[in-house]
Design a protein around this motif. Structure first.
Motif, PDB file in Angstrom:
ATOM      1  N   LEU A 238       0.825  -1.204   0.000  1.00  0.00           N
ATOM      2  CA  LEU A 238       0.000   0.000   0.000  1.00  0.00           C
ATOM      3  C   LEU A 238       0.866   1.264   0.000  1.00  0.00           C
ATOM      4  O   LEU A 238       0.626   2.206  -0.763  1.00  0.00           O
ATOM      5  N   GLN A 239       1.897   1.290   0.846  1.00  0.00           N
ATOM      6  CA  GLN A 239       2.746   2.480   0.914  1.00  0.00           C
ATOM      7  C   GLN A 239       3.539   2.679  -0.376  1.00  0.00           C
ATOM      8  O   GLN A 239       3.801   3.806  -0.800  1.00  0.00           O
ATOM      9  N   ARG A 241       2.479   1.978  -3.379  1.00  0.00           N
ATOM     10  CA  ARG A 241       1.556   2.612  -4.342  1.00  0.00           C
ATOM     11  C   ARG A 241       1.332   4.072  -3.983  1.00  0.00           C
ATOM     12  O   ARG A 241       1.237   4.925  -4.863  1.00  0.00           O
ATOM     13  N   GLN A 242       1.229   4.366  -2.665  1.00  0.00           N
ATOM     14  CA  GLN A 242       0.992   5.750  -2.251  1.00  0.00           C
ATOM     15  C   GLN A 242       2.158   6.644  -2.634  1.00  0.00           C
ATOM     16  O   GLN A 242       1.995   7.831  -2.887  1.00  0.00           O
ATOM     17  N   LEU A 243       3.364   6.070  -2.654  1.00  0.00           N
ATOM     18  CA  LEU A 243       4.528   6.865  -3.038  1.00  0.00           C
ATOM     19  C   LEU A 243       4.704   6.886  -4.551  1.00  0.00           C
ATOM     20  O   LEU A 243       5.706   7.385  -5.055  1.00  0.00           O
ATOM     21  N   GLY A 244       3.762   6.294  -5.266  1.00  0.00           N
ATOM     22  CA  GLY A 244       3.816   6.349  -6.719  1.00  0.00           C
ATOM     23  C   GLY A 244       4.672   5.278  -7.365  1.00  0.00           C
ATOM     24  O   GLY A 244       5.085   5.402  -8.511  1.00  0.00           O
TER      25      GLY A 244
ATOM     26  N   GLN B   4      10.900  14.325  -0.156  1.00  0.00           N
ATOM     27  CA  GLN B   4       9.995  13.238   0.257  1.00  0.00           C
ATOM     28  C   GLN B   4      10.524  12.591   1.546  1.00  0.00           C
ATOM     29  O   GLN B   4       9.764  12.313   2.460  1.00  0.00           O
ATOM     30  N   ASP B 128      -6.945   6.532   1.708  1.00  0.00           N
ATOM     31  CA  ASP B 128      -6.195   5.969   0.589  1.00  0.00           C
ATOM     32  C   ASP B 128      -5.938   6.934  -0.568  1.00  0.00           C
ATOM     33  O   ASP B 128      -5.271   6.578  -1.530  1.00  0.00           O
ATOM     34  N   VAL B 130      -4.147   9.896  -2.539  1.00  0.00           N
ATOM     35  CA  VAL B 130      -2.795  10.440  -2.470  1.00  0.00           C
ATOM     36  C   VAL B 130      -2.795  11.862  -3.021  1.00  0.00           C
ATOM     37  O   VAL B 130      -3.297  12.120  -4.114  1.00  0.00           O
ATOM     38  N   SER B 137       4.577  13.160  -2.144  1.00  0.00           N
ATOM     39  CA  SER B 137       3.288  12.480  -2.066  1.00  0.00           C
ATOM     40  C   SER B 137       2.892  12.369  -0.601  1.00  0.00           C
ATOM     41  O   SER B 137       3.701  12.002   0.241  1.00  0.00           O
ATOM     42  N   THR B 139      -0.705  11.478   2.147  1.00  0.00           N
ATOM     43  CA  THR B 139      -2.112  11.123   2.288  1.00  0.00           C
ATOM     44  C   THR B 139      -2.739  12.113   3.273  1.00  0.00           C
ATOM     45  O   THR B 139      -2.032  12.667   4.127  1.00  0.00           O
ATOM     46  N   ASN B 213      -2.497   1.375   8.476  1.00  0.00           N
ATOM     47  CA  ASN B 213      -3.388   0.270   8.164  1.00  0.00           C
ATOM     48  C   ASN B 213      -2.993  -0.994   8.894  1.00  0.00           C
ATOM     49  O   ASN B 213      -2.999  -2.084   8.332  1.00  0.00           O
TER      50      ASN B 213
END
Lengths: 374, 293, 291
Positions: A238-239, A241-244, B4, B128, B130, B137, B139, B213
């Motif tokens: 999940l992380q 994907r969140q970071l692209g 980041q 979820d 972004v 990036s 959330t 999560n």
């Protein structure tokens, strides 16, 4: 529980008639040491269900050794080395079992394998995938494919589809299972000529992988290769994907779990893993097994239940071939195994590991479901 | 990429600081290392999860409910376990040990109730989605966490520094006997402090559970190990110190993993802890020593 | 005869476990008697186990020397970590020793020579009944003699009132450091014995749960005399095996015991005291007695 299983089997046409032959004969006792409580219970309970289903089917067909029922004695190890040792000692010396199944975790097998070996009682691991399990001694077998057999199949399929040249590797370095998975990934990637741009580690209880993933993002790799347990793995996916990081993610056996999609949600799509068996496997034997399992337990079986189910049939056939319950005879008979089960054709190598990887299926998650990769 | 990483460090540091605020507050007033704090943290997350799944509450309302449940659990557990020891003036070690037994008991009970598996909050835009802030990036929940820390610190300082209630709490912390003689209701004040501390724990549990999560019975234990490092480095009972130490640890961990080696990441907080015990045993700002004297 | 052998074989690990856990409980007693709490007993046990296992796997040293090394290394480590934290409050020692356990786990996992996450397997079975119970008897005798001597009197004075003890001319810090070292040595000894009868050790076995179990042995038995912790270890080790359903609730039971004993039985199960003390103990003191 027994009656529901029998009813389920009868409904599936697997049982022709209820037996009464075994009743008078002395049962053959087999001990099963599994993690039925504690954090590893989800594996142990699935394994017990697989054994129970197979046991009911075997006894319904008249048992083994000309009519003796096969009696399973379960002991809970709670995934704990000390309790596994106590359970195995008790099963061997107090209950006089003819063979042992389990234990659930590789670490437990390292602790109890030497005991079974010392007493000449065959012990068959159905879920141990770490390196060196069967090197414990000549009475230690396993039916679970070690990661060293499954991972090369997975990598080959993924490399062919995605033309992998450079990958980044992440692994949990404080767990025997994920560490040995990592070593196999590293060696296989080396043999296939795929470059490892970066290797990162994390620990079992970690929840934040952002630092490692951000570093990898700057490297421009073709895929992520991950050796993790499902729980950490879900968060990691999940992380990423969140970071692209929208790359193929290739996992070991730990990723072959619905938990990944449950935790990562839609982000789990594109996660690739290999497995000795999966619930959507398209053959008659597997379909009958899934239906019987659902009828008995009300949910789908996983690979651990399937491996346990196959293993009990392999053991039962070995008893018949040995013609008795002597440890040495049983061991020799096990080595001559040549059967076909849910996982495909099965034989042991001379070193008592599974000989064939024909049954391995490479799957990818799509829309939260495992489907074959092609 | 560096930006980041800096943001990653800010989020992780805020997570640590958020966790440590209530923990250090308990020590500052009750003079107890309350190991049950990790349980309140997990209980808040589980209660909020139940409020979302069973009652259909929105995430914000469920979060407040979860924190409030944790706060009440805090009043009950602290009252049962610590009041008696306080009455008999048992030394701090007895209190530490009794909360150790308590947390073992409560965590095992939670595991038998909810199972050991990891759960998560339902997928929503808040969790979820972004956002791209330039090269970074993020959330929405990460931004909430980063904002929650200064808000909580400001609220605590306002409560302790600006109100009569705060003056009474400080009086109880420094001289409980004198405060009682001056007519302060010590029992009620201690219950209030337990509530505030456990409320902060529960709220942190919800936010951190949503962010990673990973809601499971032992989520507090994993954080407790970091929490010890933060409150000792910051100085036991020192809110500013906990804030600085939390942010500092998050920064060091992320930079270690990002630019040195992720294998060393886990060793960072404990190496810092042991260094702090050697070099600055009274905490970053030396407050603990002053208070102890 | 054969069935007796089978019986002993079946319960061998339990019998050995009773002995090693009793030594672990005594290692906890060694610090608790000074009103100090170490949550690093599991970590010290792990150091002893790793040192012992490595020496047995890679050298031909006699077992007695292996055990001596397995006791000496954790003792040295205890001096290193205990030095600074003992000057502070008891809470600091507790936290520093928790930190130690975590640092060591990271070290085991990242050191290939220690087997990494795979741990060390194939450790020769060198610890038997005689070694375990012989050492337990020796340790117990030593601690009883110490408790009855001048040392015991000084320890009790420190436990009851540190400042008063200091005023009486007792070097409180030296006592604390010395007993922490003894405690670590005992835990290391128990760890090495355990490694030499269970053939496999891994980095995950010496964590917080183990530390808390060891503490619960000592708390249940009480620390008025060295016999208390031994009794606590025996009860808590044997009980889950006798009542197998208790297994699932092992941690719940440990937690209940700690809470219940601290709140309601502050002296533990075996709360009687050594004969010698007299003056210091009385009903009023009993209620506030420190753990």
């Amino acid at each position: 529980m027994k009656t529901t299983i029998l009813a389920a089997l009868a409904a599936m046409g697997l049982v022709a008639a209820m037996p009464d032959a075994g009743r008078a004969a002395e049962p053959v006792k087999v001990g099963a040491v599994e993690a039925l409580s504690g954090p590893a219970a989800k594996y142990g309970v699935a394994i017990r269900q697989g054994f129970e289903l197979a046991d009911a089917a075997i006894n319904a067909k008249g048992g083994i050794l000309g009519g003796r029922p096969l009696q399973l004695l379960f002991e809970d190890s709670a995934g704990n080395k000390e309790q596994a040792i106590n359970a195995v000692r008790k099963l061997i010396a107090r209950d006089h079992v003819a063979a042992l199944l389990g234990p659930t975790l590789s670490n437990e097998m390292f602790a109890v394998g030497p005991l079974a070996n010392q007493r000449g009682i065959p012990i068959i691991g159905t879920s141990n995938t770490a390196r060196g399990i069967t090197a414990i001694g000549p009475f230690v077998f396993r039916t679970s494919l070690p990661e060293s057999d499954v991972i090369p199949v997975t990598l080959k399929a993924a490399a062919a589809k995605f033309h992998l040249k450079r990958v980044a590797v992440l692994y949990g370095n404080d767990d025997a299972f994920t560490q040995s998975g990592y070593e196999v990934f590293r060696d296989t990637l080396g043999r296939m000529g795929i470059a490892i741009a970066d290797t990162e580690t994390f620990s079992k209880t970690d929840t934040d992988f952002s630092a490692q993933l951000t570093k990898i993002k700057g490297l421009g790799v073709d895929a992520l290769v991950v050796s993790a347990l499902a729980e950490a793995g879900g968060g990691l996916v999940l992380q990423a994907r969140q970071l692209g990081l929208n790359l193929p993610i290739i996992g070991g056996n730990g990723f072959n779990s619905p938990k990944i999609a449950e935790i990562a949600g839609p982000a789990a799509d594109g996660v690739i893993s290999g497995s000795p068996w999966f619930v959507g496997k398209d053959d008659a034997r597997s379909k009958a097994f899934v239906a019987a399992f659902r009828a008995a337990y009300g949910h789908d079986p996983d690979q651990f239940a399937a491996q346990a189910y196959d293993t009990l049939f392999i053991l039962a056939a070995a008893f018949d071939r040995a013609g008795g319950t002597q440890g040495a005879g049983l061991r020799d008979a096990l080595l001559k195994t040549d059967s076909t089960g849910l996982l495909g054709p099965f034989r042991f190598t001379a070193d008592r590991d599974p000989a064939s990887v024909e049954g391995v299926v490479v799957t990818v998650i799509k829309g939260g479901k495992f489907v074959p990769l092609n | 990429m560096f930006l980041q990483q800096l943001f990653n460090a800010l989020v992780l540091g805020s997570v640590y600081a958020l966790f440590a605020l209530g923990f250090t507050l308990t020590f500052g007033v009750l003079r107890v290392i309350n190991l049950l704090y990790g349980f309140y943290f997990a209980a808040g997350a589980f209660a909020a999860l139940a409020a979302v799944q069973r009652l259909g509450l929105g995430l914000a309302a469920a979060g407040l409910a979860g924190a409030a449940v944790a706060g009440l659990l805090g009043v009950a557990c602290d009252g049962l376990l610590l009041t008696r020891l306080r009455r008999t003036r048992a030394p701090e070690l007895s209190s530490l040990i009794v909360t150790l037994g308590g947390v073992l008991l409560m965590n095992s009970l939670m595991q038998s109730l909810f199972g050991a598996g990891v759960r998560r909050f339902p997928v929503t835009p808040l969790t979820d989605r972004v956002l791209s802030l330039g090269p970074v990036s993020a959330t929405p929940v990460q931004l909430v966490i980063v904002a929650a820390v200064p808000a909580a610190v400001a609220a605590l300082f306002a409560l302790l520094g600006r109100t009569r209630l705060g003056a009474a709490i400080r009086a109880v912390a420094e001289r409980p006997e004198t405060a009682a003689m001056m007519g302060v209701n010590v029992g009620a004040l201690l219950a209030l402090v337990s509530f505030v501390s456990a409320f902060l724990a529960g709220g942190a549990g919800v936010l951190i559970g949503v962010n990673f999560n990973a809601v499971q019975p032992y989520m507090g234990e994993a954080m407790m190990l970091r929490g010890f490092a933060v409150i000792v480095i910051g100085g036991l009972g020192d809110i500013r110190g906990a804030l600085a130490a939390g942010l500092g640890l998050g920064f060091l961990e992320v930079m270690t993993a990002g630019y040195l080696s992720s294998e060393l990441k886990d060793a960072v907080p404990f190496a810092c802890l042991i260094l702090a015990l050697w070099l600055r045993p009274a905490g970053l700002f030396g407050l603990a020593a002053a208070r102890r004297a | 005869m054969d069935s007796l052998n089978d019986f002993l074989w079946a319960y061998q690990d339990l019998i050995y476990g009773l002995g090693t856990n009793a030594i672990l409980a005594l290692s906890m007693y060694a610090v608790l008697q000074l009103n100090q709490l170490s949550l690093g007993q599991a970590a010290f046990m792990g150091v002893g186990a790793y040192v012992g296992a490595l020496l047995s796997l890679h050298t031909g040293l006699p077992f007695a020397l292996v055990l001596a090394a397995a006791a000496a290394v954790p003792a040295a480590l205890a001096l290193l970590i205990g030095g600074p934290s003992l000057r502070l409050s008891g809470v600091h020692l507790a936290i520093a020793t928790i930190g130690l356990g975590e640092v060591l786990r990271v070290a085991y996992v990242n050191t290939p020579a220690l087997g990494g996450a795979m741990g060390l397997s194939g450790i020769p079975e060198r610890a038997g009944f005689a070694a375990i119970y012989g050492l337990l008897a020796a340790v117990l005798a030593g601690l009883v003699l110490a408790a009855r001597s001048k040392i015991g009197r000084a320890c009790e004075a420190i436990r009851e009132d540190e400042d008063a003890a200091r005023a009486m001319g007792i070097d409180v810090t030296a006592y604390k450091i010395a007993w922490l070292a003894v405690s670590a040595a005992l835990a290391g000894l128990a760890g090495a014995l355990n490694a030499h009868y269970s053939s496999f050790i891994g980095p995950g076995e010496y964590g917080f749960d183990t530390a808390v179990s060891i503490l619960s042995f000592a708390i249940l038995g009480g620390i008025a005399t060295p016999f208390g912790p031994v009794a606590g270890a025996v009860v808590l080790t044997a009980l889950p095996e006798v009542l197998r359903p208790l297994h699932d609730f092992r941690l719940v039971v440990n937690g209940l015991i700690i809470v219940g004993v601290v709140l309601f039985l502050p002296r533990g199960l075996l709360g009687f005291r050594m004969r010698r003390t007299g003056g210091l103990s009385g009903p009023a003191r009993g209620a506030t007695r420190r753990v």
